[in-house]
Design an enzyme around this catalytic site. Structure first.
Site, short mmCIF file in Angstrom:
data_model
loop_
_atom_site.label_atom_id
_atom_site.label_comp_id
_atom_site.label_asym_id
_atom_site.label_seq_id
_atom_site.Cartn_x
_atom_site.Cartn_y
_atom_site.Cartn_z
N HIS A 193 105.83 28.34 80.89
CA HIS A 193 105.78 28.54 79.44
C HIS A 193 106.60 29.78 79.05
CE1 HIS A 193 103.50 28.96 75.49
NE2 HIS A 193 103.91 30.20 75.67
N GLU A 194 106.34 30.89 79.72
CA GLU A 194 106.99 32.14 79.32
C GLU A 194 108.50 32.07 79.52
OE1 GLU A 194 105.54 34.31 77.63
OE2 GLU A 194 103.50 33.61 77.93
N HIS A 197 110.42 30.71 76.70
CA HIS A 197 110.83 31.65 75.64
C HIS A 197 112.13 32.35 76.03
CE1 HIS A 197 107.18 31.13 73.37
NE2 HIS A 197 106.40 31.69 74.26
#
Ligand SMILES: [Zn+2]
Length: 282
Positions: A193-194, A197
Protein backbone atom coordinates in the site's frame (compact mmCIF):
# COMPACT_ATOMS: atom_id res chain seq x y z
CA UNK A 1 -2.21 -12.18 37.13
CA UNK A 2 -3.39 -8.60 36.98
CA UNK A 3 -0.45 -7.80 34.71
CA UNK A 4 -1.48 -10.66 32.41
CA UNK A 5 -5.04 -9.32 32.09
CA UNK A 6 -3.86 -5.80 31.33
CA UNK A 7 -1.44 -7.13 28.77
CA UNK A 8 -4.16 -9.18 27.09
CA UNK A 9 -6.52 -6.19 26.96
CA UNK A 10 -3.92 -3.87 25.54
CA UNK A 11 -3.09 -6.50 22.93
CA UNK A 12 -6.75 -6.73 21.95
CA UNK A 13 -6.98 -2.96 21.73
CA UNK A 14 -3.95 -2.79 19.51
CA UNK A 15 -5.47 -5.30 17.11
CA UNK A 16 -8.72 -3.39 16.71
CA UNK A 17 -7.43 -0.03 15.53
CA UNK A 18 -8.13 0.90 11.93
CA UNK A 19 -5.33 1.04 9.38
CA UNK A 20 -3.46 4.30 9.92
CA UNK A 21 -1.54 5.58 6.94
CA UNK A 22 0.19 8.96 7.00
CA UNK A 23 -0.57 9.81 3.37
CA UNK A 24 -3.95 11.45 3.87
CA UNK A 25 -2.98 14.83 2.44
CA UNK A 26 -1.75 15.02 -1.12
CA UNK A 27 0.62 17.87 -2.07
CA UNK A 28 -1.04 20.45 -4.37
CA UNK A 29 1.66 20.04 -7.02
CA UNK A 30 1.04 16.29 -7.24
CA UNK A 31 -2.74 16.81 -7.31
CA UNK A 32 -2.35 19.13 -10.29
CA UNK A 33 -0.08 16.68 -12.08
CA UNK A 34 -2.45 13.82 -11.26
CA UNK A 35 -5.38 15.76 -12.75
CA UNK A 36 -3.30 16.30 -15.90
CA UNK A 37 -2.43 12.60 -16.05
CA UNK A 38 -6.08 11.66 -15.58
CA UNK A 39 -7.05 13.82 -18.54
CA UNK A 40 -4.55 11.83 -20.61
CA UNK A 41 -5.70 8.40 -19.43
CA UNK A 42 -9.39 8.12 -20.17
CA UNK A 43 -11.06 4.71 -20.32
CA UNK A 44 -10.59 4.83 -24.10
CA UNK A 45 -6.85 5.09 -23.75
CA UNK A 46 -6.88 2.46 -21.00
CA UNK A 47 -8.49 0.00 -23.37
CA UNK A 48 -5.84 0.60 -25.98
CA UNK A 49 -2.98 1.00 -23.56
CA UNK A 50 -1.24 -2.22 -24.47
CA UNK A 51 2.05 -0.44 -23.97
CA UNK A 52 1.12 -0.12 -20.32
CA UNK A 53 -0.29 -3.62 -19.85
CA UNK A 54 2.92 -5.22 -21.11
CA UNK A 55 5.38 -2.75 -19.63
CA UNK A 56 7.79 -3.72 -16.89
CA UNK A 57 10.02 -1.63 -14.66
CA UNK A 58 12.77 -2.73 -12.32
CA UNK A 59 13.02 -0.78 -9.06
CA UNK A 60 16.14 -1.20 -6.95
CA UNK A 61 15.13 -1.86 -3.36
CA UNK A 62 17.04 -1.16 -0.15
CA UNK A 63 15.35 -2.51 2.98
CA UNK A 64 16.44 -0.93 6.25
CA UNK A 65 15.57 -2.22 9.71
CA UNK A 66 16.05 0.59 12.20
CA UNK A 67 15.57 -0.81 15.69
CA UNK A 68 15.88 0.04 19.38
CA UNK A 69 17.51 -3.22 20.50
CA UNK A 70 17.84 -6.75 19.19
CA UNK A 71 14.44 -7.93 20.43
CA UNK A 72 11.08 -8.19 18.68
CA UNK A 73 9.73 -5.53 21.06
CA UNK A 74 12.69 -3.36 20.18
CA UNK A 75 11.76 -3.50 16.52
CA UNK A 76 14.44 -5.92 15.36
CA UNK A 77 13.65 -8.21 12.43
CA UNK A 78 15.93 -10.70 10.69
CA UNK A 79 17.33 -10.68 7.17
CA UNK A 80 14.99 -13.59 6.49
CA UNK A 81 12.01 -11.45 7.56
CA UNK A 82 13.11 -8.70 5.19
CA UNK A 83 13.39 -11.26 2.38
CA UNK A 84 9.80 -12.32 3.03
CA UNK A 85 8.63 -8.70 2.74
CA UNK A 86 10.55 -8.36 -0.51
CA UNK A 87 8.89 -11.48 -1.93
CA UNK A 88 5.42 -10.22 -0.97
CA UNK A 89 6.11 -6.94 -2.75
CA UNK A 90 6.99 -8.71 -5.97
CA UNK A 91 4.04 -11.08 -5.66
CA UNK A 92 1.52 -8.26 -5.40
CA UNK A 93 3.12 -5.83 -7.86
CA UNK A 94 3.37 -8.56 -10.53
CA UNK A 95 0.13 -7.42 -12.20
CA UNK A 96 1.60 -3.95 -12.71
CA UNK A 97 4.92 -5.05 -14.23
CA UNK A 98 6.79 -3.29 -11.42
CA UNK A 99 9.40 -5.62 -9.95
CA UNK A 100 11.79 -4.97 -7.12
CA UNK A 101 15.44 -5.87 -7.18
CA UNK A 102 16.58 -6.28 -3.57
CA UNK A 103 20.07 -4.82 -3.44
CA UNK A 104 20.75 -4.80 0.29
CA UNK A 105 19.19 -5.39 3.68
CA UNK A 106 20.68 -3.03 6.27
CA UNK A 107 20.37 -3.19 10.06
CA UNK A 108 20.83 0.01 12.09
CA UNK A 109 20.53 0.17 15.86
CA UNK A 110 19.42 3.67 16.85
CA UNK A 111 16.53 4.06 19.29
CA UNK A 112 15.95 7.73 18.47
CA UNK A 113 15.76 7.14 14.73
CA UNK A 114 13.72 3.95 15.17
CA UNK A 115 10.75 5.80 16.72
CA UNK A 116 11.16 9.14 14.93
CA UNK A 117 7.87 10.57 13.68
CA UNK A 118 6.76 11.61 10.23
CA UNK A 119 8.37 14.88 9.10
CA UNK A 120 10.52 15.13 12.24
CA UNK A 121 14.11 16.35 12.38
CA UNK A 122 15.19 12.91 13.55
CA UNK A 123 13.51 11.23 10.58
CA UNK A 124 15.41 13.56 8.26
CA UNK A 125 18.68 12.92 10.09
CA UNK A 126 18.13 9.16 9.81
CA UNK A 127 17.44 9.29 6.09
CA UNK A 128 20.36 11.63 5.37
CA UNK A 129 22.53 8.98 6.95
CA UNK A 130 20.91 5.82 5.56
CA UNK A 131 19.27 6.57 2.20
CA UNK A 132 20.78 4.67 -0.75
CA UNK A 133 20.56 5.10 -4.51
CA UNK A 134 18.83 7.81 -6.51
CA UNK A 135 15.28 9.17 -6.88
CA UNK A 136 14.23 6.09 -8.84
CA UNK A 137 15.33 3.69 -6.10
CA UNK A 138 13.14 2.57 -3.21
CA UNK A 139 14.31 2.84 0.37
CA UNK A 140 11.99 0.98 2.73
CA UNK A 141 12.52 1.68 6.44
CA UNK A 142 10.97 -1.04 8.63
CA UNK A 143 10.90 0.23 12.19
CA UNK A 144 8.74 0.50 15.35
CA UNK A 145 6.62 3.45 14.27
CA UNK A 146 4.59 5.07 17.03
CA UNK A 147 0.90 4.98 16.15
CA UNK A 148 1.26 4.51 12.39
CA UNK A 149 1.20 1.54 10.08
CA UNK A 150 3.22 3.52 7.59
CA UNK A 151 3.75 6.48 5.33
CA UNK A 152 5.65 7.22 2.14
CA UNK A 153 6.76 10.33 0.39
CA UNK A 154 4.69 11.18 -2.66
CA UNK A 155 6.80 11.95 -5.74
CA UNK A 156 7.73 15.59 -6.28
CA UNK A 157 10.23 17.88 -7.96
CA UNK A 158 13.13 17.86 -5.54
CA UNK A 159 16.69 18.96 -6.15
CA UNK A 160 19.27 16.27 -5.45
CA UNK A 161 20.48 16.88 -1.91
CA UNK A 162 17.40 18.82 -0.76
CA UNK A 163 15.50 17.72 2.35
CA UNK A 164 12.63 16.47 0.17
CA UNK A 165 15.08 14.38 -1.82
CA UNK A 166 16.64 12.81 1.27
CA UNK A 167 13.27 12.06 2.85
CA UNK A 168 12.12 10.16 -0.23
CA UNK A 169 11.10 6.60 0.64
CA UNK A 170 8.70 4.57 2.76
CA UNK A 171 8.43 4.07 6.51
CA UNK A 172 6.51 0.97 7.55
CA UNK A 173 5.76 -0.64 10.92
CA UNK A 174 8.18 -3.54 11.23
CA UNK A 175 5.53 -5.82 12.76
CA UNK A 176 3.37 -5.52 9.62
CA UNK A 177 5.74 -7.80 7.70
CA UNK A 178 4.48 -11.27 6.71
CA UNK A 179 3.91 -13.24 9.92
CA UNK A 180 4.36 -10.15 12.12
CA UNK A 181 2.33 -9.28 15.20
CA UNK A 182 0.28 -6.37 13.81
CA UNK A 183 -2.87 -8.46 13.29
CA UNK A 184 -4.87 -7.99 11.01
CA UNK A 185 -2.19 -6.07 9.12
CA UNK A 186 0.53 -8.70 9.12
CA UNK A 187 0.75 -10.09 5.60
CA UNK A 188 3.19 -7.48 4.36
CA UNK A 189 0.56 -5.54 2.46
CA UNK A 190 1.14 -2.29 4.35
CA UNK A 191 4.40 -2.00 2.42
CA UNK A 192 2.50 -2.77 -0.81
CA UNK A 193 0.00 0.00 0.00
CA UNK A 194 2.63 2.53 1.06
CA UNK A 195 4.86 1.99 -1.97
CA UNK A 196 1.73 2.62 -4.04
CA UNK A 197 1.88 6.21 -2.74
CA UNK A 198 5.58 6.41 -3.66
CA UNK A 199 4.53 5.38 -7.16
CA UNK A 200 1.90 8.16 -7.28
CA UNK A 201 -1.31 6.37 -6.25
CA UNK A 202 -3.83 8.04 -3.95
CA UNK A 203 -6.25 6.36 -1.55
CA UNK A 204 -9.31 4.98 -3.35
CA UNK A 205 -11.46 7.14 -1.04
CA UNK A 206 -9.19 10.21 -1.29
CA UNK A 207 -11.68 12.73 -2.68
CA UNK A 208 -14.85 10.94 -1.58
CA UNK A 209 -17.61 9.92 -4.00
CA UNK A 210 -16.98 12.76 -6.44
CA UNK A 211 -13.23 13.27 -6.22
CA UNK A 212 -12.10 9.69 -5.71
CA UNK A 213 -8.52 8.82 -6.58
CA UNK A 214 -8.64 10.39 -10.05
CA UNK A 215 -8.47 6.96 -11.69
CA UNK A 216 -11.32 5.91 -13.97
CA UNK A 217 -11.58 2.20 -13.20
CA UNK A 218 -11.63 2.29 -9.39
CA UNK A 219 -15.27 2.58 -8.25
CA UNK A 220 -16.22 5.66 -6.21
CA UNK A 221 -15.79 5.27 -2.46
CA UNK A 222 -16.90 7.68 0.23
CA UNK A 223 -15.04 6.34 3.28
CA UNK A 224 -12.00 4.21 4.14
CA UNK A 225 -12.77 0.53 4.65
CA UNK A 226 -12.24 -1.21 7.98
CA UNK A 227 -12.12 -5.00 8.01
CA UNK A 228 -13.45 -6.64 4.85
CA UNK A 229 -17.16 -5.81 4.52
CA UNK A 230 -18.32 -7.52 1.31
CA UNK A 231 -21.00 -5.45 -0.44
CA UNK A 232 -19.90 -2.10 1.06
CA UNK A 233 -21.29 0.62 -1.17
CA UNK A 234 -20.88 4.17 0.11
CA UNK A 235 -21.54 5.95 -3.21
CA UNK A 236 -24.92 4.89 -4.62
CA UNK A 237 -26.94 5.93 -7.64
CA UNK A 238 -26.39 5.86 -11.39
CA UNK A 239 -23.47 8.27 -11.16
CA UNK A 240 -21.51 5.78 -9.06
CA UNK A 241 -21.55 2.29 -10.57
CA UNK A 242 -19.95 -0.59 -8.72
CA UNK A 243 -19.38 -1.47 -5.10
CA UNK A 244 -16.60 0.09 -3.02
CA UNK A 245 -13.15 -1.19 -4.06
CA UNK A 246 -12.54 -2.88 -0.70
CA UNK A 247 -10.04 -5.33 -2.22
CA UNK A 248 -7.90 -2.58 -3.72
CA UNK A 249 -4.45 -2.20 -2.18
CA UNK A 250 -5.02 1.56 -1.86
CA UNK A 251 -8.02 1.14 0.50
CA UNK A 252 -7.66 0.62 4.29
CA UNK A 253 -9.06 -2.95 4.51
CA UNK A 254 -7.42 -5.76 6.49
CA UNK A 255 -4.42 -7.33 4.79
CA UNK A 256 -6.28 -10.54 3.93
CA UNK A 257 -8.84 -8.43 2.05
CA UNK A 258 -6.35 -6.56 -0.15
CA UNK A 259 -5.65 -8.32 -3.44
CA UNK A 260 -5.58 -5.98 -6.42
CA UNK A 261 -4.43 -3.00 -8.40
CA UNK A 262 -6.54 -2.00 -11.41
CA UNK A 263 -5.32 -1.47 -15.00
CA UNK A 264 -5.94 2.26 -14.49
CA UNK A 265 -3.68 2.27 -11.45
CA UNK A 266 -0.99 0.55 -13.51
CA UNK A 267 -1.25 3.29 -16.13
CA UNK A 268 -0.97 5.94 -13.40
CA UNK A 269 2.08 4.23 -11.91
CA UNK A 270 3.90 4.51 -15.26
CA UNK A 271 2.68 8.04 -15.93
CA UNK A 272 4.10 9.00 -12.54
CA UNK A 273 7.28 6.99 -13.08
CA UNK A 274 7.97 8.74 -16.38
CA UNK A 275 7.26 12.16 -14.88
CA UNK A 276 9.15 11.87 -11.59
CA UNK A 277 11.31 8.75 -11.23
CA UNK A 278 12.65 8.00 -14.71
CA UNK A 279 14.63 11.28 -14.98
CA UNK A 280 16.88 10.03 -12.16
CA UNK A 281 17.80 7.12 -14.43
CA UNK A 282 18.48 9.24 -17.53
ZN1 LIG B 1 -2.11 5.20 2.43
Amino acid sequence: MKFMVVTALSFLASTCVARKCGNTEVPDALLQETARMKSMSTLKTLNTASSYSTRTQKVKLYIHNVYIDRTAEGGYISNEDMQKQFQVLNEHYASTGIYFDLRRTIHTQNGTWAISDKDSEMELEMKKSLRKGDYGDMNLYLRPLQGWLGWCTFPGDFEVGSDGYWKDGCDVLQSSIPGGTAVPYNEGKTAVHEIGHWLGLLHTFQGGCDGGDMIDDTPAEGTPTDGCPEGKDTCTGVAYPGLDPIHNFMDYSDDACLTQFTPGQTVRIYQTWDRYRAPAKA
